[in-house]
Design a protein around this motif. Sequence first.
Motif, PDB file in Angstrom:
ATOM      1  N   ALA A 186       1.315  -1.625  -0.047  1.00  0.00           N
ATOM      2  CA  ALA A 186       0.079  -0.324  -0.329  1.00  0.00           C
ATOM      3  C   ALA A 186       0.927   1.362  -0.033  1.00  0.00           C
ATOM      4  O   ALA A 186       2.047   1.522   0.030  1.00  0.00           O
ATOM      5  CB  ALA A 186      -0.951   0.054   1.617  1.00  0.00           C
ATOM      6  N   THR A 187       0.144   2.344   0.242  1.00  0.00           N
ATOM      7  CA  THR A 187       0.865   3.686   0.001  1.00  0.00           C
ATOM      8  C   THR A 187       2.132   3.909   1.322  1.00  0.00           C
ATOM      9  O   THR A 187       1.770   3.711   1.887  1.00  0.00           O
ATOM     10  CB  THR A 187       0.403   4.895   0.052  1.00  0.00           C
ATOM     11  OG1 THR A 187      -1.073   5.224  -1.264  1.00  0.00           O
ATOM     12  CG2 THR A 187       0.715   6.226  -0.890  1.00  0.00           C
ATOM     13  N   ARG A 207      -6.246  10.269   2.018  1.00  0.00           N
ATOM     14  CA  ARG A 207      -5.698   9.099   0.835  1.00  0.00           C
ATOM     15  C   ARG A 207      -5.723   7.809   0.254  1.00  0.00           C
ATOM     16  O   ARG A 207      -5.650   6.565   0.824  1.00  0.00           O
ATOM     17  CB  ARG A 207      -4.580  10.505   0.158  1.00  0.00           C
ATOM     18  CG  ARG A 207      -4.189   9.747  -1.451  1.00  0.00           C
ATOM     19  CD  ARG A 207      -4.164  10.881  -2.753  1.00  0.00           C
ATOM     20  NE  ARG A 207      -2.686  11.267  -2.334  1.00  0.00           N
ATOM     21  CZ  ARG A 207      -1.606  10.783  -2.138  1.00  0.00           C
ATOM     22  NH1 ARG A 207      -0.921   9.824  -3.150  1.00  0.00           N
ATOM     23  NH2 ARG A 207       0.123  11.705  -2.215  1.00  0.00           N
ATOM     24  N   CYS A 208      -4.351   7.516   1.963  1.00  0.00           N
ATOM     25  CA  CYS A 208      -3.467   6.983   1.686  1.00  0.00           C
ATOM     26  C   CYS A 208      -5.249   5.378   2.497  1.00  0.00           C
ATOM     27  O   CYS A 208      -5.025   4.563   1.516  1.00  0.00           O
ATOM     28  CB  CYS A 208      -2.813   6.932   3.182  1.00  0.00           C
ATOM     29  SG  CYS A 208      -0.922   7.297   2.604  1.00  0.00           S
ATOM     30  N   ASP A 210      -7.770   5.894   1.683  1.00  0.00           N
ATOM     31  CA  ASP A 210      -8.997   5.622   0.656  1.00  0.00           C
ATOM     32  C   ASP A 210      -8.404   4.550  -0.776  1.00  0.00           C
ATOM     33  O   ASP A 210      -8.847   3.707  -0.845  1.00  0.00           O
ATOM     34  CB  ASP A 210      -9.326   6.654  -0.465  1.00  0.00           C
ATOM     35  CG  ASP A 210     -10.252   7.524   0.272  1.00  0.00           C
ATOM     36  OD1 ASP A 210     -10.662   7.281   1.038  1.00  0.00           O
ATOM     37  OD2 ASP A 210     -10.165   9.293   0.311  1.00  0.00           O
ATOM     38  N   GLU A 211      -6.769   4.559  -1.001  1.00  0.00           N
ATOM     39  CA  GLU A 211      -6.098   3.874  -2.368  1.00  0.00           C
ATOM     40  C   GLU A 211      -6.226   2.658  -1.368  1.00  0.00           C
ATOM     41  O   GLU A 211      -5.686   1.237  -2.083  1.00  0.00           O
ATOM     42  CB  GLU A 211      -4.699   4.334  -1.743  1.00  0.00           C
ATOM     43  CG  GLU A 211      -4.827   5.770  -2.856  1.00  0.00           C
ATOM     44  CD  GLU A 211      -3.771   6.288  -3.262  1.00  0.00           C
ATOM     45  OE1 GLU A 211      -2.333   5.730  -2.531  1.00  0.00           O
ATOM     46  OE2 GLU A 211      -3.622   7.264  -3.575  1.00  0.00           O
ATOM     47  N   ALA A 214      -9.555   0.971  -2.130  1.00  0.00           N
ATOM     48  CA  ALA A 214      -9.704   0.848  -3.467  1.00  0.00           C
ATOM     49  C   ALA A 214      -8.661  -0.982  -3.098  1.00  0.00           C
ATOM     50  O   ALA A 214      -8.954  -1.581  -4.347  1.00  0.00           O
ATOM     51  CB  ALA A 214      -8.840   1.684  -4.180  1.00  0.00           C
TER      52      ALA A 214
END
Length: 296
Positions: A186-187, A207-208, A210-211, A214
């Motif tokens: 992941a991010t 954002r981390c 959300d990514e 996903a």
Amino acid sequence: MSLTDLGTEQIREKDRSYVFHPSTHLAQHSRGETPNRIMVGAEGVYIWDSESRERLAGFGGLYFVNIGYGCAEIADAIAQQAKELSFAHVYASQGTALVALLGEAVVEYFGQDMRIVYFRLSGSDANETNIKLVWSYNNILGRPQKKKIISPHRGYHGSGLVTGSLMGLPFFNEHFDLPRDVVRHATTPHWYRQAREGETEEAFSKRCADELEALIIAEDPSTVGAFIGEPILGTGGIGPPPKGYWSAIQTVLHKYDIRVIADEVVYGFGRTGEKVGSRLYGIRLVWVTPLGHAAI
């Protein structure tokens, strides 16, 4: 045999000839093209080599010399125990008084939801064990497909097959056919390096998360068993998490019934001012091994 008997250069030659050094270019080392320091002593926070060059031991060995070097009380206790009982395993309900007392002390020290201790040998060993516990847990619950493990890029979690795969540092995976297919990345939670222009810490944390969500959906949540991360990014940059990161990440993980493993090898035992780094950042529901935590 000591340096007094052989001298530094002879010890260096034996070291180059007979010792396999990790994270080392072996050919260059064997040819004497890289520094071949021979450490001989230490006291407090300093360590020195055979040529009397003193260094601040900033890493604390490899993050485990918690109280400094040369503590006579510890040396005496080790010597006394070696004379009384140098080894006894704890398999098949066998134990010792000191192991039982140490387990009690660790549980009382950490408190919270901790109930029992499974002592392991190293950070790699502890994290491999945590993954096995997650897999066993899901097998017991009749969810044999829920086995994938997600780790942020640039995380460092060990040198085994699975823990090596968990590391998002390509340098440590080259030549070993890693990462294994069970691992996803992941991010990187490093706002300073990874944030977009004008992106606040809170926005970056969202954002981390959300990514991550996903990624979980793309993989199918029923196949993802756990997320592992260091409370503070270690080898990947020594970077504290951005504001709101662990709260946002845990919201996603709890939504999809995914366990949290907090790797405390570097940041446990008071190094952040809290007893464990996960407590500082609100990582919830933790079961603890000496060098790794996993949330069920």
